[in-house]
Scaffold this active site. Structure first.
Site, PDB file in Angstrom:
ATOM      1  N   ASN A 143      41.454  49.436  39.154  1.00 30.46           N
ATOM      2  CA  ASN A 143      40.890  48.140  39.502  1.00 30.46           C
ATOM      3  C   ASN A 143      40.309  48.203  40.907  1.00 30.46           C
ATOM      4  OD1 ASN A 143      40.208  45.476  39.672  1.00 30.46           O
ATOM      5  ND2 ASN A 143      42.297  44.704  39.836  1.00 30.46           N
ATOM      6  N   SER A 169      46.287  45.949  36.972  1.00 31.29           N
ATOM      7  CA  SER A 169      45.108  45.555  37.729  1.00 31.29           C
ATOM      8  C   SER A 169      43.924  45.356  36.787  1.00 31.29           C
ATOM      9  CB  SER A 169      44.771  46.631  38.770  1.00 31.29           C
ATOM     10  OG  SER A 169      45.814  46.760  39.696  1.00 31.29           O
ATOM     11  N   GLY A 170      43.249  44.223  36.934  1.00 32.40           N
ATOM     12  CA  GLY A 170      42.094  43.921  36.103  1.00 32.40           C
ATOM     13  C   GLY A 170      42.420  43.181  34.831  1.00 32.40           C
ATOM     14  N   GLY A 189      51.702  45.010  37.976  1.00 31.03           N
ATOM     15  CA  GLY A 189      52.406  45.458  36.785  1.00 31.03           C
ATOM     16  C   GLY A 189      52.848  46.905  36.897  1.00 31.03           C
ATOM     17  N   THR A 248      45.029  36.989  38.422  1.00 36.19           N
ATOM     18  CA  THR A 248      44.592  36.006  39.422  1.00 36.19           C
ATOM     19  C   THR A 248      43.883  34.827  38.763  1.00 36.19           C
ATOM     20  OG1 THR A 248      44.369  37.775  41.062  1.00 36.19           O
ATOM     21  CG2 THR A 248      43.258  35.700  41.524  1.00 36.19           C
ATOM     22  N   SER A 280      42.656  45.373  43.440  1.00 31.53           N
ATOM     23  CA  SER A 280      44.043  45.310  43.009  1.00 31.53           C
ATOM     24  C   SER A 280      44.899  44.694  44.114  1.00 31.53           C
ATOM     25  CB  SER A 280      44.554  46.705  42.675  1.00 31.53           C
ATOM     26  OG  SER A 280      45.922  46.675  42.368  1.00 31.53           O
ATOM     27  N   SER A 281      45.735  43.729  43.728  1.00 33.74           N
ATOM     28  CA  SER A 281      46.665  43.119  44.689  1.00 33.74           C
ATOM     29  C   SER A 281      47.790  44.109  44.949  1.00 33.74           C
ATOM     30  CB  SER A 281      47.234  41.815  44.127  1.00 33.74           C
ATOM     31  OG  SER A 281      46.219  40.875  43.917  1.00 33.74           O
ATOM     32  N   GLU A 334      52.987  50.773  36.749  1.00 33.24           N
ATOM     33  CA  GLU A 334      51.933  51.739  37.061  1.00 33.24           C
ATOM     34  C   GLU A 334      52.399  53.145  36.728  1.00 33.24           C
ATOM     35  OE1 GLU A 334      49.621  49.402  40.708  1.00 33.24           O
ATOM     36  OE2 GLU A 334      50.657  51.302  41.105  1.00 33.24           O
TER      37      GLU A 334
END
Length: 1434
Positions: free
Chosen positions: A209, A158-159, A437, A163, A212-213, A439
């Protein structure tokens, strides 16, 4: 890993550091397996040999763009390379075919503009600098050329920028295959516009993040057979459903819940919402607000995004009603009921939320209550209703909430896909996968297990792809790779997903038993996997377990695994919501198929997750994959901060280090033969002196060292892990011995120099003394010789002195005599002048006296006359009686004599007056003539003014002509334009059936015979029929111009013949004709797809000449009526022209007088009709097309890269052969330029057009060479600068030889590459200040371009450095300021492919043309219909 043989004292190495992860240092001591090193941060460390890695001291200061080029492919080398490039804003780096993208956390607009897209379009992978566009271009080309489906996998935590990377990929794919979408929006825009909706319902704040998706997104971009985008679809995978009910502090639930709580007050009242802290599903975490985010504004933005993607107002209201219902469901609590294992609604507050949930879902409140706390069991005998205890009721409540939210999210995705539009017939697609990704948090639950399981699957796919790429590389280089082992993670996947003994299977089994707890589940795991090397049981925990993933160990807490895994849709829930009065809610829960409803199969999150993942992997396996690994350089999300530990962890999680391990299993170090020789030739200097090719030379070096296990490919040396370090160690020893030898040599050289200096001093002093003595002797002899010569001269002079004295005396006497005579003459002349003056004075006195006497006589005569008159009057009566006195008679006689004298004087005066009058008359005549000349001058001035007015009228005619015809002449291609014109003429001719073939003609015989009176009467009006004779003449003309007619006195024959025929036939003045279309079609057929520069140059010359003649002849119809003054001044000329036109014998003479003058007064102006004006515009379009074809053909000869590829194999660059190889490609380019110039001049192309061609070609060379410098690091080197400098010198010589007449300002177009090359080859760059660079060295280059060149520069010849770090920092500051003020600034140059001239420019630049003297070609010379072409000028 290093070894004792590779690491020696003095070696530069990498050692572990608790702060920086890795730090470099120098080894000063080796004690067994312990290495002692001094680090660059001032510490002394002791490390195990296995933890020490060699450092490449010759690595480029700006890093390498592909990490497979690293000499040492290990973790610290990769980290250092990424950090170095990130510091220079080089955020993209390759690892083979994998792209690593480091998030810059700042705007870099120059990397993503249209100029950059143009550069990467069609470029080979690896040819330019690493970029996300390169990956997208490779995928698109593979899809088009090979017909394969492709996928691009974007991963990262995330981050990391997944995207944004996905957006850039879709932008570039839309650029390659763009198509307008609905309402003018492209498919790419529609996909991006759906992002706010998906982010609101699928994104949440996590530890790392804020956005985060929590789902995987696979965007399928569909293409038609022509490579154009025809549709798109968004596939979502693995939504984290458990987050709806359970969140950890300080995370948040999905954004949509918080947005709805911040909605306008009326909506909050309608849904009975309040502060997020009052809802159970939100207050499990203390985080309710995000920094810098206004939830109220985000809510409105989400509603607007819903409008854009086509969600209606009613559907939006239903969506947020469902979201509000989920919040209310979460606040329903339960208490123990009166019966055993039963439950009831806890209190009134829970009852309120139950009522609100039922109201919002539009279902029966009692039915909702029963669905939460009761279960109906159907047996063959009876139907049993069972109540649930409070804990089970809570599980039922959360299950309902998760199911509703999951169905809502699936509905949104389907709605967005319908809005975008899909192409069911598309067989070509490129998929872009954006998925979370790996984690690893402090507290890892069931969600992290699913996410990491997904990444394990993707990592296996990634490993297979990397291993396949390695195999392809080895096969390409013909390397034996059969014994290389494949690094696989199948054992971890079996641990998680294997049936029946995997973790997910055991979890499903535990979920099916009501009395299972997280402790019993954990114990089952401990017993099952106690011998599995990938599974670890922590010592101090009864529910935790650890899995050894590819990215490292992760410890999971099994406390909520069972609750989070339960997913099956309860039949009561299904029936309740299917019966909802809200169509939207009932649509989310359609009745299940009959066979499904009858079966009672168990369903769980883990099982569904595994099925979705299997579907995703099947999709990916059917495509050609491409990988992008996004990296977040720091956790504070700030630019220019690179945290080593953070990046290393992401490289491990992203599989980059795993890919490196795969490479290390084979041959991680690969060097081209040239690079290997350049680095290690000093290990065997004798090899360079022999006549070996590069491969044989590399083989001899490796054999001499005794290296084993390496392999030689077709173009590269392949080394096993550790062999590069061994070679460097040997090289370091050789360099050290060389330094000692150099030191000794310097001492010996210094002593030798001293001895040699003393000896040369003694030798030169002795020689000086001998030379001095010899000089003195020679000077004495020379002076003696001069003295003797002077003595002889004096003796000869003495003998001649006597004769000279006598001659002198004679001359003196002669001078004295002449002087006396001169004085005498002067005195005589003076006396004579005095005598004359005295005589003149006497004569003047006498004249004065005579004048006085005359005046006295005149006065006396007057007095006497008066007295006589008086006397006569007095004596009149007695005149007869008195006698006449003699004295009076004498006086009268004297008076008469005086009267006669006076008459004579009067006559003289009259004669003088007559002569004066005559002179005055002559003056009056001359004055009249002058007045006439003035009037003539005024008349001419009026004529000139009339000419100016006609010129103004012509300009206005041209403007109106352009407005009428430009769209038809430019927008349509010339050949199709001719056909369209022909079609139009045919359609117009049908209106009048007596017009034959749409052609009109004049009623005059084309032969020079006398016409009849009927022809004379109809001569002024063009007839509307075309006889066979004229048709034959036109056919003959078309046949004639189809051949190469050549030139006559530098004038193109074809253009002159066409012009004279059209003018003679008066084709310009007819309303309908096909001759123009036939000429255009003939020219088009000759030049169509023509690569012959000679033919194109021939027609460029003809079309420009013909266009010039038309430009100076034609005028638009009706233009004469614009200015009334023109009729008055040219009425006589008009009548004369009509009279001349009435005579066909003089038609040829009048059609063209034999001479074209620059002024319009000497040129016949023809009022052109529509076909003639259209022909002119078509001819203009053909001229531009031919010019563009010549320019584009010449561009193919121009250099497109600045890389000195031809000298890569040369190892002795100082000799003449290397210098010749340096300039050989440039000489080939110059030869092509010279050949083109020769052909253009041979075809008499106007110099104006030749200058334009070469100016644009040199501009193209400047753009191509300069852009390749900025995009390819291997081009930005010192040796390549020398290569370019030699080439620019050759081009400069060519411009000088071509002269300014033809080369023009072409040399000035190379200003960018000239200054860039000057910067590359200049010495002592670190001493240059920014002011000197920007003002003196490179004033034309922008700060972005200078920064790019400065950071990419590397000296491959002398090892010097680029500009100082202070200058780099100053440039970065200036770039930051520019990026804030200027939007979309690019450091790349843009090639201008427009037509750089107009018809007026050609008319002004070309000189006068005499077409009457041009001899017609033999084909039409003997034809009677073309006799007018033989008439010469008078």
């Amino acid at each position: 890993m290093a070894s004792l043989d590779n690491i020696i004292v003095g070696s530069h190495v990498w050692v572990e550091d608790p702060v920086l992860a890795w730090v470099d240092g120098e080894v000063f001591k080796i004690n067994g397996n312990e290495v002692h090193a001094h680090t660059t941060n001032g510490k002394t460390v002791v490390a195990n040999m296995s933890k020490v890695f060699p450092k490449d001291t010759e690595a480029p200061p700006a890093g390498v763009d592909d990490m497979t080029k690293l000499s040492y492919l290990h973790e610290p080398g990769v980290l250092q390379n990424l950090a170095t490039r990130y510091e220079l804003n080089e955020i993209y780096t390759y690892t083979g075919s994998i792209l690593i993208a480091v998030n810059p956390f700042q705007r870099l607009p120059h990397l993503y503009d249209t100029h950059m897209m143009q550069q990467y379009k069609g470029a080979d992978f690896g040819e330019l600098s690493p970029h996300v566009f390169a990956v997208a271009d490779v995928a698109y080309r593979a899809m088009i050329n090979e017909g394969k489906r492709n996928s691009i996998l974007v991963s990262g935590e995330s981050g990391a920028g997944k995207t944004e990377t996905t957006k850039m990929l879709m932008r570039y794919l839309a650029y390659l295959g763009g198509r307008s979408g609905i309402e003018g929006r492209t498919v790419e825009q529609q996909v991006l516009e759906s992002n706010p909706v998906l982010e609101a319902f699928g994104n949440a704040k996590t530890v790392r993040n804020n956005n985060s998706s929590r789902f995987g997104k696979f965007v399928e971009i569909q293409f038609d057979k022509n490579g154009r985008i025809s549709g798109a679809a968004i596939r979502t995978y693995l939504l984290e459903r458990s987050r709806v009910c359970q969140i950890n502090d300080p995370e948040r639930n999905y954004h949509c819940f918080y947005l709805l709580c911040a909605a306008p007050h009326e909506e909050i009242e309608k849904y009975k919402l309040g502060n997020p802290q009052s809802f159970h599903y939100l207050n499990q975490s203390k985080c309710f607000k995000l920094d810098g985010v206004d939830d109220a504004q985000e809510y409105l933005a989400t509603r607007r995004a819903m409008d854009i993607v086509g969600i209606s107002e009613q559907e939006q209201e239903a969506i947020f009603r469902v979201v509000a219902a989920i919040l209310h469901i979460g606040n329903i609590d339960f208490a123990k009921g009166p019966e055993i294992d039963s439950s009831v609604i806890k209190d009134e507050k829970s009852r309120f939320h139950l009522d609100m949930a039922a109201e919002l879902l539009m279902c029966d409140v009692n039915g909702l209550e029963n669905a939460l706390i009761k279960r109906v069991m159907v047996t063959p005998e009876e139907v049993i209703t069972k109540t649930l205890d409070p804990a089970s009721a809570i599980v039922s409540r959360d299950g309902l909430a998760k199911t509703i939210y999951s169905r809502l999210f699936d509905w949104l995705v389907e709605k967005i896909n319908v809005s975008i539009g899909q192409d069911p017939t598309s067989k070509s697609l490129i998929g872009v996968l954006d998925i979370y990704g790996f984690e690893s948090f402090k507290c890892n639950s069931f969600e992290q297990l699913c996410i990491n399981f997904t990444n394990e699957k993707l990592q296996q796919h990634f490993n297979q792809h990397v291993f396949k790429m390695e195999q392809e590389e080895y096969t390409k280089e013909e390397i034996n790779w059969s014994y290389i082992e494949f690094v696989d993670n199948q054992d971890v996947l079996d641990l998680i997903e294997k049936k029946p003994g995997g973790i997910i299977a055991l979890l499903d089994e535990a979920c099916m038993f009501p009395r299972s707890t997280h402790e019993t589940f954990a114990q089952k795991l401990y017993q099952t996997f106690k011998n599995n090397k990938r599974f670890i049981k922590p010592k101090l925990s009864r529910t935790n377990f650890t899995i050894c993933h590819y990215a490292g160990e992760v410890t999971y807490q099994a406390d909520y695994f069972i609750d989070k895994n339960k997913d099956y849709v309860v039949a009561e829930h299904q029936d309740l919501l299917n019966a909802s009065k809200c169509p939207f809610v009932s649509g989310l829960f359609p009745p299940p198929p009959e066979e499904t409803s009858k079966s009672s199969k168990f369903s769980s999150i883990g099982s569904c997750f595994k099925l979705q993942l299997q579907s995703l992997m099947e999709t990916l396996n059917s495509t050609q994959p491409h990988y992008i690994r996004c990296v977040k350089p720091n956790n504070i999300l700030r630019p220019s901060i690179f945290e080593n530990f953070n990046v290393i962890q992401q490289l491990r999680c992203g599989g980059v280090l795993e890919a490196i391990r795969i490479s290390c299993a084979g041959y991680p170090t690969r060097r081209t033969f040239y690079e290997f020789l350049l680095r290690f030739s000093l290990l065997a200097p004798e090899v360079l002196e022999g006549n070996y090719d590069d491969k044989a030379a590399c083989q001899k070096i490796l054999d001499k060292i005794g290296l084993k296990g390496y392999q030689l490919g077709k173009s590269k040396v392949f080394l096993r892990a550790g062999q590069m370090a061994e070679l460097d160690a040997r090289r370091a020893e050789s360099i050290w011995r060389g330094r000692l030898a150099c030191k000794l040599l310097r001492k010996q050289t210094k002593a030798s120099i001293c001895i040699q200096a003393q000896w040369r001093c003694h030798r030169d002093y002795s020689y000086h003394k001998r030379l001095q003595n010899a000089t003195l002797t020679y000077q004495c002899a020379w002076r003696q010789r001069l003295a003797r010569k002077e003595l002889r001269k004096l003796r000869m002079a003495a003998k001649e002195t006597g004769a000279l004295k006598e001659a002198k005396d004679k001359l003196e006497k002669r001078v004295e005599e002449l002087t006396w005579r001169l004085q005498l003459e002067k005195r005589l002349r003076t006396d004579l002048e005095e005598t004359k003056a005295q005589e003149i004075a006497k004569l003047q006195d006498m004249l004065h006296e005579m004048q006085l006497q005359v005046e006295e006589a005149k006065s006396t005569v007057i007095k006497e006359r008066e007295a006589a008159r008086k006397a006569i009057e007095a004596a009149l009566p007695i005149i007869k009686e008195n006698p006449v006195l003699v004295q009076d008679t004498e006086k009268i006689d004297s008076l008469n004599a005086e009267i006669e004298n006076l008459k004579a004087l009067l006559l003289i005066e009259k004669q003088a007056t007559d002569s004066a009058n005559k002179a005055f008359a002559e003056a009056q005549i001359r004055n009249t003539e002058l007045v006439q000349k003035v009037e003539d001058s005024e008349t001419r001035a009026d004529q000139f003014q009339d000419t100016v007015q006609r010129l103004e009228e012509r300009v206005s005619n041209l403007e109106s002509e352009n407005q009428v015809l430009r769209q038809q002449a430019v927008a349509i291609s010339p050949t199709s334009r001719a056909s369209c014109s022909k079609t139009t003429i045919f359609q117009r001719s049908t209106e009048n059936e007596n017009i034959l073939n749409g052609e009109s003609k004049l009623a005059l015989d084309l032969s020079p015979g006398a016409p009849n009176s009927r022809e004379l009467q109809n001569d002024d009006k063009p007839q509307k029929s075309l006889n066979e004779k004229q048709q034959e003449n036109q056919d003959l003309l078309i046949e004639c111009i189809s051949n190469d007619l050549g030139f006559s006195g530098g004038r193109p024959i074809a253009a002159c013949v066409i012009y004279r025929c059209l003018l003679h036939w008066r084709s310009f003045e007819v309303e309908r004709t096909t001759i123009f279309d036939r000429i255009i079609q003939t020219i088009g057929s000759v030049i169509e797809a023509q690569d012959n520069i000679d033919v194109l140059s021939y027609w460029l010359s003809n079309s420009s000449t013909l266009l010039l003649l038309l430009q100076r002849t034609l005028k638009a119809s009706g233009a004469a009526s614009l200015t009334p003054q023109r009729h008055r001044t040219s009425a006589l000329f008009g009548r004369m022209s009509q009279g001349i036109r009435a005579s066909p014998q003089s038609a040829g003479l009048f059609s063209f007088s034999g001479r074209m003058m620059g002024g319009l007064g000497d040129l016949r102006q023809v009022e052109a009709k529509y076909p003639a004006l259209l022909f002119k515009q078509q001819l203009t379009a053909f001229l531009e097309k031919i010019y563009g074809m010549i320019r584009d053909n010449l561009k193919k000869e121009a250099p497109r890269t600045s890389r000195a590829s031809l000298i890569r194999g040369s190892r002795s660059q100082a000799n003449a052969m290397a210098q010749q190889a340096l300039i050989a490609p440039w000489q080939s380019i110059v030869k092509s330029l010279t050949n083109y110039l020769k052909i253009l001049r041979a075809n008499h192309v106007p110099p104006f057009l030749v200058r334009k061609v070469f100016t644009q070609i040199f501009s193209f060379i400047n753009v191509q060479l300069f852009n390749s410098l900025l995009l390819r690091r291997e081009c930005c080197s010192f040796s390549n600068g020398e290569y370019l400098k030699a080439g620019l010198t050759e081009l400069e010589h060519w411009c000088y030889d071509a002269t300014e007449e033809y080369a023009g300002k072409a040399w000035g177009e190379l200003k960018h590459i000239r200054q860039a090359v000057g910067f590359l080859v200049i010495h002592q760059k670190p001493k240059k200040t920014l002011k000197e660079i920007t003002n003196d060295l490179c004033p034309v280059l922008s700060i972005q371009q200078l920064y790019r060149i400065s950071t990419m520069y590397w000296d491959d010849k002398y090892g010097t450095h680029s500009v100082s770090s202070e200058v780099i920092s100053s440039m970065r500051v200036m770039m930051t300021e520019d990026s804030n003020s200027v939007v979309g600034s690019s450091f790349l140059l843009d090639d201008d492919s427009s037509i750089p001239f107009s018809v007026d420019d050609i008319s002004k630049s070309m000189t006068e043309i005499e077409v009457a003297d041009v001899d017609p070609p033999p084909l039409i010379r003997q034809n009677s219909g073309f006799v007018f072409l033989l008439q010469k000028k008078e």
